[in-house]
Design a protein around this motif. Structure first.
Motif: not given
Length: 260
Positions: A112-114, A133-134, A159-162, A176-177
């Motif tokens: 996650c983003h801070p 969440i991505g 989304a298409d990629s990391n 978050c991812y």
């Protein structure tokens, strides 16, 4: 003395007997460090590993080609191609059976983003309600993640990629991812050291939160692509994978990419 035409037939038979059947396997083109394209070259842990597996096959040789993940899944679903790596095993993909023996056990987590870490986020989904969440397009990561999204507790943004997901995270377009831990760390390091993206990502410090599971990655096969050699190929492939995993090659490759 053999007649010339008999010699020709004998030579042709020997060449045919010695030739190995070429099998094409497709791999995710945007999943570093496991499989990705860089400067036109298909590379990564699973790519390097399967190239070595190919040398252990008696009757087959592998050709590895990159493909966008969603398109690769569609090719398997339609029966247009035989194999795709590296999916996890999910019964929801009924068109993808069987699977190879495991290549590697990955480790899924949510980073996650801070700015959203204003409270402990140690339980999923209770501590993530309402967050965006991505995920990578076409990925099935964990049933708990999919269930929480269906129930409206979280929102999944594809989304298409990391790289695309981490850039969205840096821009605060997602909170978050979710992905494999090594893949997230490796890709973020590449973004932060690339002149094209360093300015955007250099201050991004991810907070790794809950673990979602430790699934195994495989080569997944189309249920609808059934050449006569499929069973024999899978037997040889599985034997080669098992032998090289036993010899420690996969662990060595993972360690070498971690050090880059």
């Amino acid at each position: 003395m053999l007649r010339p035409w008999l010699c020709w037939l004998l030579c042709l038979w020997l060449l045919t007997a010695q030739a190995r059947e070429r099998v094409v396997l497709f791999g995710d083109e945007a999943y570093p460090p496991y499989s990705y394209v860089e400067n036109g070259e298909f590379k990564g842990i699973y790519v390097d590993f399967l190239k070595q597996v190919s040398t252990r096959l008696t009757n087959f040789e592998l050709e590895l080609r990159p493909v966008p993940w969603k398109r690769g899944l569609e090719m398997i679903r339609r029966g247009e191609q035989m194999g795709l790596f590296p999916p996890y095993q999910f019964s929801e993909r009924g068109y993808m059976v069987p699977y190879s023996v495991p290549l590697w056990q990955e480790s899924l987590l949510i980073a996650c983003h801070p700015s959203v870490m204003n409270k402990p986020r140690t339980r999923f989904p209770e501590d993530f309600l309402g967050l965006h969440i991505g995920v990578n397009r076409g990925f099935l990561l964990a049933r708990t993640l999919q269930t929480a999204a269906r129930n409206g507790k979280i929102r999944l943004d594809e989304a298409d990629s990391n790289e695309a997901n981490l850039l969205k995270l840096a821009a605060r377009r997602i909170d978050c991812y979710a992905n494999d831990a090594l893949s997230i760390r490796y890709t973020l390091h590449r973004l932060q050291t690339s002149p094209a993206t360093a300015a955007v990502t250099q201050h991004l410090q991810l907070v790794e939160t809950v673990q979602l599971g430790d699934p195994t990655a495989h080569v997944g096969f189309s249920a609808y692509f059934t050449p006569v050699y499929k069973a024999r190929f899978m037997d040889e492939l599985n034997a080669g994978i098992n032998q090289l995993v036993k010899e420690g090659l996969m662990r060595q490759l993972v360690e070498s990419y971690q050090a880059r």
